[in-house]
Design a protein around this motif. Structure first.
Motif, PDB file in Angstrom:
ATOM      1  N   LEU A  27      47.103  43.673   4.619  1.00  0.00           N
ATOM      2  CA  LEU A  27      46.907  45.043   4.162  1.00  0.00           C
ATOM      3  C   LEU A  27      45.465  45.297   3.750  1.00  0.00           C
ATOM      4  CD1 LEU A  27      50.116  45.453   1.959  1.00  0.00           C
ATOM      5  CD2 LEU A  27      49.702  46.460   4.224  1.00  0.00           C
ATOM      6  N   GLU A  28      45.062  46.554   3.813  1.00  0.00           N
ATOM      7  CA  GLU A  28      43.797  47.021   3.266  1.00  0.00           C
ATOM      8  C   GLU A  28      44.090  47.790   1.987  1.00  0.00           C
ATOM      9  OE1 GLU A  28      40.930  46.242   4.581  1.00  0.00           O
ATOM     10  OE2 GLU A  28      41.750  45.320   6.409  1.00  0.00           O
ATOM     11  N   PHE A  29      43.105  47.866   1.098  1.00  0.00           N
ATOM     12  CA  PHE A  29      43.326  48.582  -0.157  1.00  0.00           C
ATOM     13  C   PHE A  29      43.492  50.081   0.049  1.00  0.00           C
ATOM     14  CE2 PHE A  29      41.105  44.712  -1.769  1.00  0.00           C
ATOM     15  CZ  PHE A  29      42.201  44.198  -2.437  1.00  0.00           C
ATOM     16  N   SER A  30      43.098  50.581   1.231  1.00  0.00           N
ATOM     17  CA  SER A  30      43.289  51.998   1.546  1.00  0.00           C
ATOM     18  C   SER A  30      44.688  52.282   2.082  1.00  0.00           C
ATOM     19  CB  SER A  30      42.246  52.452   2.569  1.00  0.00           C
ATOM     20  OG  SER A  30      42.307  51.650   3.746  1.00  0.00           O
ATOM     21  N   ASP A  31      45.453  51.232   2.390  1.00  0.00           N
ATOM     22  CA  ASP A  31      46.824  51.410   2.881  1.00  0.00           C
ATOM     23  C   ASP A  31      47.747  51.864   1.758  1.00  0.00           C
ATOM     24  OD1 ASP A  31      46.059  50.559   5.410  1.00  0.00           O
ATOM     25  OD2 ASP A  31      46.633  48.470   5.042  1.00  0.00           O
ATOM     26  N   SER A  32      48.883  52.418   2.129  1.00  0.00           N
ATOM     27  CA  SER A  32      49.883  52.805   1.129  1.00  0.00           C
ATOM     28  C   SER A  32      50.440  51.552   0.453  1.00  0.00           C
ATOM     29  CB  SER A  32      51.026  53.580   1.790  1.00  0.00           C
ATOM     30  OG  SER A  32      50.555  54.806   2.314  1.00  0.00           O
ATOM     31  N   ALA A  33      50.629  51.625  -0.851  1.00  0.00           N
ATOM     32  CA  ALA A  33      51.225  50.510  -1.586  1.00  0.00           C
ATOM     33  C   ALA A  33      52.691  50.386  -1.195  1.00  0.00           C
ATOM     34  CB  ALA A  33      51.089  50.731  -3.084  1.00  0.00           C
ATOM     35  N   PRO A  34      53.164  49.188  -0.889  1.00  0.00           N
ATOM     36  CA  PRO A  34      54.571  49.016  -0.509  1.00  0.00           C
ATOM     37  C   PRO A  34      55.537  49.225  -1.671  1.00  0.00           C
ATOM     38  CG  PRO A  34      53.217  47.172   0.253  1.00  0.00           C
ATOM     39  CD  PRO A  34      52.394  47.945  -0.727  1.00  0.00           C
ATOM     40  N   PHE A  35      55.046  49.260  -2.910  1.00  0.00           N
ATOM     41  CA  PHE A  35      55.929  49.265  -4.075  1.00  0.00           C
ATOM     42  C   PHE A  35      55.826  50.531  -4.922  1.00  0.00           C
ATOM     43  CE2 PHE A  35      52.037  46.877  -4.681  1.00  0.00           C
ATOM     44  CZ  PHE A  35      51.455  47.502  -5.777  1.00  0.00           C
ATOM     45  N   GLN A  36      54.918  51.461  -4.589  1.00  0.00           N
ATOM     46  CA  GLN A  36      54.839  52.721  -5.316  1.00  0.00           C
ATOM     47  C   GLN A  36      54.055  53.731  -4.496  1.00  0.00           C
ATOM     48  OE1 GLN A  36      52.693  51.058  -8.805  1.00  0.00           O
ATOM     49  NE2 GLN A  36      51.223  52.733  -8.536  1.00  0.00           N
ATOM     50  N   ASP A  37      54.098  54.985  -4.931  1.00  0.00           N
ATOM     51  CA  ASP A  37      53.507  56.086  -4.181  1.00  0.00           C
ATOM     52  C   ASP A  37      52.030  56.255  -4.527  1.00  0.00           C
ATOM     53  OD1 ASP A  37      53.232  58.231  -2.514  1.00  0.00           O
ATOM     54  OD2 ASP A  37      54.094  59.683  -3.916  1.00  0.00           O
ATOM     55  N   ASP A  38      51.209  55.330  -4.066  1.00  0.00           N
ATOM     56  CA  ASP A  38      49.755  55.335  -4.230  1.00  0.00           C
ATOM     57  C   ASP A  38      49.174  54.515  -3.100  1.00  0.00           C
ATOM     58  OD1 ASP A  38      48.917  56.741  -6.679  1.00  0.00           O
ATOM     59  OD2 ASP A  38      50.073  55.223  -7.757  1.00  0.00           O
ATOM     60  N   THR A  39      47.848  54.549  -2.958  1.00  0.00           N
ATOM     61  CA  THR A  39      47.240  53.536  -2.097  1.00  0.00           C
ATOM     62  C   THR A  39      47.349  52.195  -2.812  1.00  0.00           C
ATOM     63  OG1 THR A  39      45.013  53.713  -3.030  1.00  0.00           O
ATOM     64  CG2 THR A  39      45.582  55.236  -1.230  1.00  0.00           C
ATOM     65  N   LEU A  40      47.243  51.137  -2.048  1.00  0.00           N
ATOM     66  CA  LEU A  40      47.341  49.806  -2.642  1.00  0.00           C
ATOM     67  C   LEU A  40      46.213  49.597  -3.646  1.00  0.00           C
ATOM     68  CD1 LEU A  40      48.773  47.077  -2.701  1.00  0.00           C
ATOM     69  CD2 LEU A  40      47.349  46.365  -0.763  1.00  0.00           C
ATOM     70  N   GLY A  41      45.013  50.064  -3.312  1.00  0.00           N
ATOM     71  CA  GLY A  41      43.887  49.928  -4.240  1.00  0.00           C
ATOM     72  C   GLY A  41      44.129  50.646  -5.541  1.00  0.00           C
ATOM     73  N   GLU A  42      44.598  51.890  -5.481  1.00  0.00           N
ATOM     74  CA  GLU A  42      44.868  52.653  -6.703  1.00  0.00           C
ATOM     75  C   GLU A  42      45.939  51.970  -7.545  1.00  0.00           C
ATOM     76  OE1 GLU A  42      43.900  57.187  -5.120  1.00  0.00           O
ATOM     77  OE2 GLU A  42      45.901  56.328  -4.856  1.00  0.00           O
ATOM     78  N   ALA A  43      46.981  51.468  -6.887  1.00  0.00           N
ATOM     79  CA  ALA A  43      48.069  50.818  -7.624  1.00  0.00           C
ATOM     80  C   ALA A  43      47.581  49.569  -8.338  1.00  0.00           C
ATOM     81  CB  ALA A  43      49.209  50.472  -6.673  1.00  0.00           C
ATOM     82  N   LEU A  44      46.768  48.772  -7.650  1.00  0.00           N
ATOM     83  CA  LEU A  44      46.311  47.506  -8.241  1.00  0.00           C
ATOM     84  C   LEU A  44      45.177  47.707  -9.242  1.00  0.00           C
ATOM     85  CD1 LEU A  44      46.426  45.196  -5.106  1.00  0.00           C
ATOM     86  CD2 LEU A  44      48.055  45.276  -7.010  1.00  0.00           C
ATOM     87  N   LEU A  45      44.569  48.889  -9.237  1.00  0.00           N
ATOM     88  CA  LEU A  45      43.498  49.171 -10.197  1.00  0.00           C
ATOM     89  C   LEU A  45      43.990  49.908 -11.440  1.00  0.00           C
ATOM     90  CD1 LEU A  45      40.602  50.139  -7.760  1.00  0.00           C
ATOM     91  CD2 LEU A  45      40.695  48.136  -9.264  1.00  0.00           C
ATOM     92  N   GLU A  46      45.296  50.085 -11.568  1.00  0.00           N
ATOM     93  CA  GLU A  46      45.826  50.663 -12.806  1.00  0.00           C
ATOM     94  C   GLU A  46      45.288  49.853 -13.982  1.00  0.00           C
ATOM     95  OE1 GLU A  46      47.810  53.235 -15.267  1.00  0.00           O
ATOM     96  OE2 GLU A  46      47.721  53.377 -13.069  1.00  0.00           O
ATOM     97  N   PRO A  47      44.605  50.498 -14.944  1.00  0.00           N
ATOM     98  CA  PRO A  47      43.920  49.711 -15.977  1.00  0.00           C
ATOM     99  C   PRO A  47      44.867  49.081 -16.993  1.00  0.00           C
ATOM    100  CG  PRO A  47      43.595  52.064 -16.350  1.00  0.00           C
ATOM    101  CD  PRO A  47      44.283  51.936 -15.022  1.00  0.00           C
ATOM    102  N   THR A  48      44.391  48.026 -17.596  1.00  0.00           N
ATOM    103  CA  THR A  48      45.112  47.323 -18.656  1.00  0.00           C
ATOM    104  C   THR A  48      45.412  48.280 -19.808  1.00  0.00           C
ATOM    105  OG1 THR A  48      43.894  45.321 -18.074  1.00  0.00           O
ATOM    106  CG2 THR A  48      44.987  45.360 -20.234  1.00  0.00           C
ATOM    107  N   ARG A  49      46.633  48.253 -20.273  1.00  0.00           N
ATOM    108  CA  ARG A  49      47.013  49.127 -21.381  1.00  0.00           C
ATOM    109  C   ARG A  49      46.336  48.662 -22.673  1.00  0.00           C
ATOM    110  NH1 ARG A  49      50.307  53.199 -22.364  1.00  0.00           N
ATOM    111  NH2 ARG A  49      51.251  53.455 -24.425  1.00  0.00           N
ATOM    112  N   ILE A  50      45.827  49.619 -23.430  1.00  0.00           N
ATOM    113  CA  ILE A  50      45.206  49.338 -24.724  1.00  0.00           C
ATOM    114  C   ILE A  50      46.237  49.639 -25.809  1.00  0.00           C
ATOM    115  CG2 ILE A  50      43.381  50.025 -26.329  1.00  0.00           C
ATOM    116  CD1 ILE A  50      41.603  50.540 -23.873  1.00  0.00           C
ATOM    117  N   TYR A  51      46.635  48.611 -26.550  1.00  0.00           N
ATOM    118  CA  TYR A  51      47.727  48.723 -27.521  1.00  0.00           C
ATOM    119  C   TYR A  51      47.242  48.959 -28.951  1.00  0.00           C
ATOM    120  CZ  TYR A  51      50.420  46.556 -23.727  1.00  0.00           C
ATOM    121  OH  TYR A  51      51.021  46.287 -22.522  1.00  0.00           O
ATOM    122  N   VAL A  52      45.953  49.127 -29.145  1.00  0.00           N
ATOM    123  CA  VAL A  52      45.348  49.044 -30.473  1.00  0.00           C
ATOM    124  C   VAL A  52      45.967  50.006 -31.476  1.00  0.00           C
ATOM    125  CG1 VAL A  52      43.232  49.484 -31.760  1.00  0.00           C
ATOM    126  CG2 VAL A  52      43.165  48.087 -29.694  1.00  0.00           C
TER     127      VAL A  52
END
Length: 350
Positions: free
Chosen positions: A207-232
């Motif tokens: 896959l390329e990061f511009s491809d659709s993510a197989p597990f959610q409605d985003d590109t693969l790059g966007e899905a994998l770049l979801e930022p770490t949650r800040i719990y502070v």
């Protein structure tokens, strides 16, 4: 022998001072927007100044942490999206402060690249400023290093440094006891650990990061770049409400490696892995990469980004408090006497 009369300058050697100055000017408003009580609010000096007394502390202990984003940066670079990894950078540091009961006070960043791309660098620092805003800490300063020959074209690296404070009698962990309830706070995805394995899975899948993510409605790059949650802010509110004995930020090593860091030698964490639904990204990674279960648990957060050990009689009230602050909360287990491993994953496949 002929003499080469070519004139060399810092710019011809690959370092553009004007680009660096343009970046400082561009990020000024971003830095100013993170100003908080205790900091001087200036940028461009040799060092930043913070006054803990002005921030309201009487007898503070300072807590410091530093971290990076790891090879998640390669996903950002390959996907051409740079506005979220700065949030990751802050999150990885400030989440490590709050587990000791500390309020993050200020943050400093280090951005290194071969040739400075002002637009990409501004996007990165905008993310850092946003992370600081979410965490309630000031962006007190930083360093941008342009080092031609050390990085490939387009590559960059990040490091972050955070300092927080906690009143001396509030330092965690403390009073962890048998019967304490373990509350797990849902993660926003993979966070910032295990991306060497993530990238290997993506390559295996072709896959390329511009491809659709197989597990959610985003590109693969966007899905994998979801930022770490800040719990502070939610976690500090829980600490202030009483009953929190220990916290663990679930980073590299997962639950098995991070929970023991806050447990006494005679106690263990017993976790029921059926008590939460693992986000789809982890199922896709495991199935596509044929990753053994033990590797999944020791590499990824598997859906739990922070764990609180709380007094049993405070568990329900603290759950309500955390949910009111937009956390997804699961009662995932309890503290038990240790007779072997420090972390027991009940129901986990072998």
């Amino acid at each position: 022998m002929s003499q080469d009369d070519t004139t060399l300058t810092y710019r011809s050697a690959g370092v553009d001072i004007d680009a660096g100055n343009a970046l400082v000017k561009a990020i000024g408003p971003l830095v100013k927007a993170t100003s908080r009580t205790g900091m001087d609010g200036n940028i461009g000096g040799f060092g930043g100044v913070f006054d803990p007394k002005a921030a309201g502390y009487d007898d503070p202990l300072l807590v410091a942490a530093n971290d990076g984003v790891g090879t998640k940066l390669k996903v950002a670079i390959d996907a051409g999206r740079h506005d979220t990894v700065g949030i990751d950078l802050v999150a990885m540091c400030v989440n490590d402060l709050v587990v000791q009961g500390a309020e993050p006070l200020f943050f400093l960043d280090y951005f290194a690249t071969g040739a400075l791309d002002v637009d990409a660098a501004k996007d990165v620092i905008a993310g850092i400023a946003e992370g600081c805003r979410i965490a309630g800490c000031g962006l007190l300063g930083g360093e941008t290093a342009e080092m031609p020959g050390l990085y490939a074209a387009g590559d960059y690296d990040l490091a972050g440094f955070a300092v927080g404070a906690v009143e001396r009698d509030g330092l965690l962990p403390k009073d962890v006891a048998e019967g304490d309830v373990l509350l797990g706070l849902g993660s926003s995805g993979v966070h910032s650990n295990g991306y060497s394995l993530v990238r290997a899975v993506v390559e295996k899948a072709g896959l390329e990061f511009s491809d659709s993510a197989p597990f959610q409605d985003d590109t693969l790059g966007e899905a994998l770049l979801e930022p770490t949650r800040i719990y502070v802010k939610s976690v500090l509110a829980a600490i202030a409400d009483d009953g929190v004995h220990a916290l663990a930020h679930i980073t590299g090593g997962g639950l098995p490696e991070n929970l023991p860091r806050v447990l006494p030698d005679n106690l263990a964490a017993e976790i029921d892995v059926s008590s939460w639904q693992r986000p789809a990204v982890f199922n896709w990674l495991q199935e596509t990469g044929n990753i053994p279960p033990d590797d999944m648990w020791r590499t990824f957060n598997c859906g739990i980004g922070m764990v609180l050990a709380v007094a049993e009689d405070r568990a329900k009230a603290l759950t309500r408090l955390l949910e009111a602050r937009d956390e997804t909360v699961f009662m995932i287990g309890e503290i038990v006497p240790r007779d072997g491993d420090a972390v027991i994953l009940k129901g986990a496949p072998a």
